[in-house]
Design an enzyme around this catalytic site. Sequence first.
Site, mmCIF file in Angstrom:
data_model
loop_
_atom_site.group_PDB
_atom_site.id
_atom_site.type_symbol
_atom_site.label_atom_id
_atom_site.label_comp_id
_atom_site.label_asym_id
_atom_site.label_seq_id
_atom_site.Cartn_x
_atom_site.Cartn_y
_atom_site.Cartn_z
ATOM 1 N N GLU A 388 -27.873 -9.873 -13.550
ATOM 2 C CA GLU A 388 -28.012 -9.540 -12.125
ATOM 3 C C GLU A 388 -27.489 -8.149 -11.748
ATOM 4 O OE1 GLU A 388 -26.350 -12.790 -9.876
ATOM 5 O OE2 GLU A 388 -28.187 -13.949 -10.115
ATOM 6 N N GLU A 461 -32.477 -18.675 -13.687
ATOM 7 C CA GLU A 461 -31.518 -19.479 -12.911
ATOM 8 C C GLU A 461 -32.201 -19.973 -11.644
ATOM 9 O OE1 GLU A 461 -27.638 -17.815 -11.988
ATOM 10 O OE2 GLU A 461 -27.640 -16.683 -13.861
HETATM 11 C C1 GAL Z 1 -26.013 -16.365 -10.134
HETATM 12 C C2 GAL Z 1 -25.164 -15.914 -11.314
HETATM 13 C C3 GAL Z 1 -24.443 -17.052 -11.990
HETATM 14 C C4 GAL Z 1 -23.802 -17.926 -10.969
HETATM 15 C C5 GAL Z 1 -24.895 -18.423 -10.069
HETATM 16 C C6 GAL Z 1 -24.420 -19.429 -9.074
HETATM 17 O O1 GAL Z 1 -26.207 -15.349 -9.242
HETATM 18 O O2 GAL Z 1 -25.969 -15.269 -12.252
HETATM 19 O O3 GAL Z 1 -23.495 -16.574 -12.884
HETATM 20 O O4 GAL Z 1 -22.872 -17.209 -10.259
HETATM 21 O O5 GAL Z 1 -25.430 -17.338 -9.371
HETATM 22 O O6 GAL Z 1 -25.513 -20.059 -8.504
#
Ligand code: GAL
Length: 755
Positions: A388, A461
């Site tokens: 990110e 994710e």
């Molecule tokens: C994303 C991140 C993860 C975690 C996640 C929580 O932005 O890559 O490490 O923080 O959010 O939903």
Amino acid sequence: MTMISNINRDWWFTQDREQCTDSAQFTSETKYQHIDLPHNAKNVPLNYFDETDLQQDFTYHKALVIDEAMLTEHLIIKFAGALSDNRLYVNGHLVTEHSDGYTPFEAYLTPHLKLGENIITLQLSGREQSHIPPFGGRIDFICFPGIYRDVTLERHADLRVKNVKLETLDVLNQPKLQVDIQLDDLTNTWQQACALKISVFDDEKQHVIETKVQVESGQQQLQLILDVNQPIELWHVDNPYLYEFDCSIELTDGVKAQPFRCRFGFRHCEFRNDGFFLNGERLQLIGTNRHQSYPYLGYAMGQRAQALDAELIKQWGFNMARTSHYPQSPAFLDRCDELGILVFEELPGWQHIGDEEWQQRSLDNIRAMIERDWNHPSIVIWGVRINESVDNHEFYTQANQLARELDTTRQTGGVRCFENSEFLEDVYTMNDFILGEGETIVRNPHNVTGLHQEVPYLITEYAGHMFPTKRTDCENWQMEHVTRHLKVLDASMANSNISGAITWCLFDYNTHRDFGSGDKICYHGISDAFRVPKFAADVYASQQLAEQRVVLTPVTYWTRGERPEANPLPLIILTNCDYIEMSMPTGDRKRFYPDRARYPHLKNPPVIIDQLNVGTFPLGDWGYSWMDLYLEGYVNDEKVINVDLSANPQPQELTIELQTEQLWANCSDSMRVVVQAKDQNGQLMPYLNDAITIQCSENLEVIGPQVLPLTAGSAAFWLKAQQSGVGELTIQSQRFDRQTKHISVLELTANGSGE
Ligand code: GAL
């Protein structure tokens, strides 16, 4: 002669960076703690701790006794993982430094050793130093300091095989094995030619390849392309077939040299515009993100626990794991190889990119990660972008180039969370948290990439912080949690350009104050920190074939008044059965089918009972008497499972589930124990919050507190063992009878094991 031995036992630990060159001090000064590895420098409570307590310096010492025979050999010490800013000293002299906390490092000890006692010192730091990735910004996880993986001592002859890269070529037609061997002349005086014996064995230890090659004096690198002249078995998620590679140096005068051994698989993997292909066939990726941490002990739980996480991932129906956000335990990756779990492995980092020095360290991390793990068949993509982070043309051009140079067989990815990011990798990997903003469930890849043409695309994710959920949350909340996972999974399958989706995340994890629920936990998991599943875990488990594991999980506590307005509908039932039949003591019975209209792309949509399809089935209107509900699941018209939900649940049994049958003595081996309050139908009793007391025989140790509350009906903990023999574990609670379990504790063989 044991040529590689684990030296995890008998280290001395203290706070601060310090030197010590005489072992007499360890026993005479109280500041030293006698410990075994792996070790977490600072244990923390489950939650509500202050993470700045971890941000200190620490020192580990070990007295190594060297005899004359050892002085004639070449000794190399290897640290599989120590976090971070590591400085290794031998008898007070700095021998090597390694800033990264996730990749291995080694040192050639011999020039610094003397006969008799030598002191090996590793200084490291829990300070989040901004020149070392992943530090410099904020991070949504805790980096636990300590020597948290194995330390080994290798005894070599003058020449050693330092590393081997195996690339399987043209596996679907004329399989070949390309072997790149890196030799290391430890004394820089190696003057003779020698031979390398190379063997490949199948899983029945039969030779598949056997050959010998000559090495010229001074030659340090060699590449061979070996034909495979017999049918090979391909590695696949459903058939994770592994071969063993062995390369030994045949030195003159009968001197034995340490062989290089590793496992590998023949498989072809490719992310294309129309999805991910394994051995030429499209495979829908259903993945989970995983951290490598555990309650109390951080990263230092040992090999077995790490490997057992892979087993859960498989049992819960996933075919992919992302090692968010750093290279993870070799034990975890080995188990992924064995079980058939594809892996997205990525470099350490979280949103922040530092200066040039920081970026160089990051590139070094990519190299170290790939050189450590290039032979794992499970790994199918390298994550070469800081999770990110913003675009950075120069840095990421170099990162991709480096990964491609090191490994020609795997594609690169780079996880971002914003649209129109510069695409320098082979696969556009995107964290897609759009669900909740309007109607969109997953973003359209075209809109994300901003490119005219399609490119390979993977969702890395989703869910996570958009809907944190605790096991103690009420039924409605859990239902929404389940629904969000179902929706994204379904939508990710609707577009063939999307190779698949990797959920955030496997379990709840410790974090910094800038994230989580104020208690230093992010409740983003489909299971809690002890790996006890939430309902949402069965969204994934129910996507498996029923032959693998039958799933029938009603997302309910089956009570009259748990939900607002005392309304039991809609009732979601996660299942991989063809249909279910529902009945009640009234004699009413009705068949319900998976809801393919709502979730058309899922292999196994859930059954959803609502006002539209409930008909006259008396699912409990307000004021009617509350009754038992019986569910039966059918596959091919045969009943394969039944679940009974009682209208009047009564505490019946405290189940104690031991994750393994035995424990190894005196090492890092651990076993998870799950204690659950169950009713007369074997259903979890979510509001039975008894305290349980754990007592153990002297050879067992509980990691964490020995008095625990049942939280949403469950308590879990890990056990370790000292002396071999029979261990006794007794659990007492207020509502259930006292129970004792016996655990056999076995002695390890000479070489030891366990991280
Ligand atoms: C994303 C991140 C993860 C975690 C996640 C929580 O932005 O890559 O490490 O923080 O959010 O939903």
